[in-house]
Structures are given as structure tokens and as C-alpha cells.
Design an enzyme around this catalytic site. Sequence first.
Site, mmCIF file in Angstrom:
data_model
loop_
_atom_site.group_PDB
_atom_site.id
_atom_site.type_symbol
_atom_site.label_atom_id
_atom_site.label_comp_id
_atom_site.label_asym_id
_atom_site.label_seq_id
_atom_site.Cartn_x
_atom_site.Cartn_y
_atom_site.Cartn_z
ATOM 1 N N GLU A 16 -20.655 -9.915 31.485
ATOM 2 C CA GLU A 16 -20.844 -9.442 29.684
ATOM 3 C C GLU A 16 -22.072 -9.982 29.280
ATOM 4 O O GLU A 16 -22.391 -9.957 27.865
ATOM 5 C CB GLU A 16 -19.842 -9.595 28.630
ATOM 6 N N GLU A 47 -4.760 -12.294 24.069
ATOM 7 C CA GLU A 47 -5.623 -13.780 24.062
ATOM 8 C C GLU A 47 -6.099 -13.588 22.583
ATOM 9 O O GLU A 47 -6.115 -13.491 22.387
ATOM 10 C CB GLU A 47 -6.155 -12.738 25.523
#
Length: 335
Positions: free
Chosen positions: A13, A300
Site C-alpha cells: 500500500e 474489519e
Amino acid sequence: MNIAVFMGGNSPERNVSLSSGKAVAEALTSNTHRVVCIDPALGINGVLDLTQLVIPTTPPTKDELEALPTRAYLEALNIPALNDVEVVFNVLHGKNGEDGIVQALLEARGIRYTGSKVMASALAMDKVQSKIIFSATGIPTPAWAQLGTEHLGDFEYLKEVRDHFRGNLVVKPNDQGSTVGMTIVQHGNMDDFETAVKLALEYSTIALVEQYIAGRELTVSVLGEEALPIVEIAPEGGFYDYAHKYTKGMTEYISPADLDEELTAFIQNLAITAHKACGCSGYSRVDFRLDEDFHPWCLEVNTLPGMTATSLVPKAAAAADIDFPQLCERIIDVA
């Protein structure tokens, strides 16, 4: 105030984090703070010049990431640019930035930082451990199983795991974000399932297998002790993958989501419960699926969610009449 923005890093990322960091740095500068941008993956050369920064639109390759050793973080935490910093605004996403590693280094250096502390960062990053916590605290979460490299090639075991689920499955790395390494397996196809597990295990030692929940995709940002307006995510075709997340125009965002007041309050309370159950502080983003019977399922908790132009926390804040510079200031104040 003297603020360092930590951005980049050596996770898949990385490029999203660079975009987040650039946006945050510009906002903090507009708020008259003195800002230095640091990429800890570059070690002693980690101070960035935003005017020269070119951010790729696709994820970094494995070779590019392997050229950024984690040991460089130790060097970066000792560069002179940090000597007068009062707080680090951390927008590192993924491994070595969102999982407690950098948080522990900053605590050892005695520098305050935004977001959750070491333990909460590690727990929330570990999807399996998060789901155990959700189940223990009564937060509904899709059924799941975990697989490791030792299960690859064991057709009978993989089939046994698949047969525990109904219909479509989601397979993803246990400790990545931005849908990196994630696959939706249609109709439980065994060939597709095994391929998805192999892909997930390229990014993590554990592949999380999860029941796919058909319905709407929702997310709730938590800022301090407050849940911001719910954002509904409606990608145009396909699912909310890396391209849909970070390409303008590929996804519609509805904020606040079109839900009745009772359901809105229920989902927001679930988000706050998940945030606190994982020990999070400062801010987070909690992701849900809402099934066709209007039952929410918690997926999440993201302790360092994206802060780019297409990111969800800024959209939720805007729906609460908090503009981006004000949002950054609120996060600094909490830290």
C-alpha cells in the site's frame, strides 16, 4: 506546531500512503503548522520534497518493495529532522506502518503519534484475531477459516474447508489492506479457490477465507469517541478493488447512507464497539456488509485508513461538516 508526516513505507500500500501523506501535509501546512514529510523506508534519506514527489497509480512491484528493507526504519527514526518534532501524523498503511512496528519505534523514541497504540494496531491488523474479538464481544462477523502454505496442494482439506461455506467466498491475506491479494470466489469453484488461496499467501503467512455477504457495502469512521455519518460504497461493476478505491469516478459514495435512523444508530454503535474492543484510539474506520435482510456484518477495523482525495474518512467527515484541514487538526488534537 512541528509535525512530521510519516508516509510511503514498504508495504504493497506504499503508493496509497504517499497520496495520503501528501494530502495530509498540505492540509497541515494550510493550518500554519511546520511540516516535514518522512518516508521511513528510505532510512537516512527519508525526508521528502513534495514538489518533486511523483506517485505511481498502480501498486509497487515485489522487486520494488524488496529494495526497501525494513531495517531502514531504524535509521529513519534517528534522523535529525525528528529532533524538534512534537507529534508524528502517521499515514503509513499496511505492514510495518499500521501493525504496531512504527508505533513501537516512536514510543521508544518518545514521540507522540496519531492513531492507535502498539497493541491495538497489531490486533486490528490481524484479521483473524480481530474476528475472534468480534465474536467474543457479540459483534456479528461473517463465518471464516484460515489456511497456511501447508494446506496448498491438499485438495481434500481445501474441499473440506470450502464445503463449510455456502455460495461465494472471499479469500484475502490476513494482514493486508486496500484489497491487495483479495479474491471473490464465485460459486465455490475449487480451481478458483485454490488459486485465490495461493495469491493471498503471497502477501501473508495466513489466508483468511470468509463467507461472502451479498448486499451493500458500508463503512463507519470513528473520530475520538464519535461515529461519523455512515458512507455507502457503490462500485460501478465488479467489486471494490484497488482500482475502484483509488480511481476517481469508478465508485459512487453516498454519505450519509440511505438508512433509517434506528439502523444507522445500530451500525454506528457496532462500529464504536468494534473500535473499543480492539483497543483503538484516536480514529479508525470500521467496514461492514449489510445483507438483504438489513443485518450488518462487521468485516474489519482499519486503524490508519486512507486520507486521499477518494478516501472514506474524509467523505464521512465532510458529511458531518468537517472539512479536510479540520479533520487533520482533530486527529492531531486527539493525539
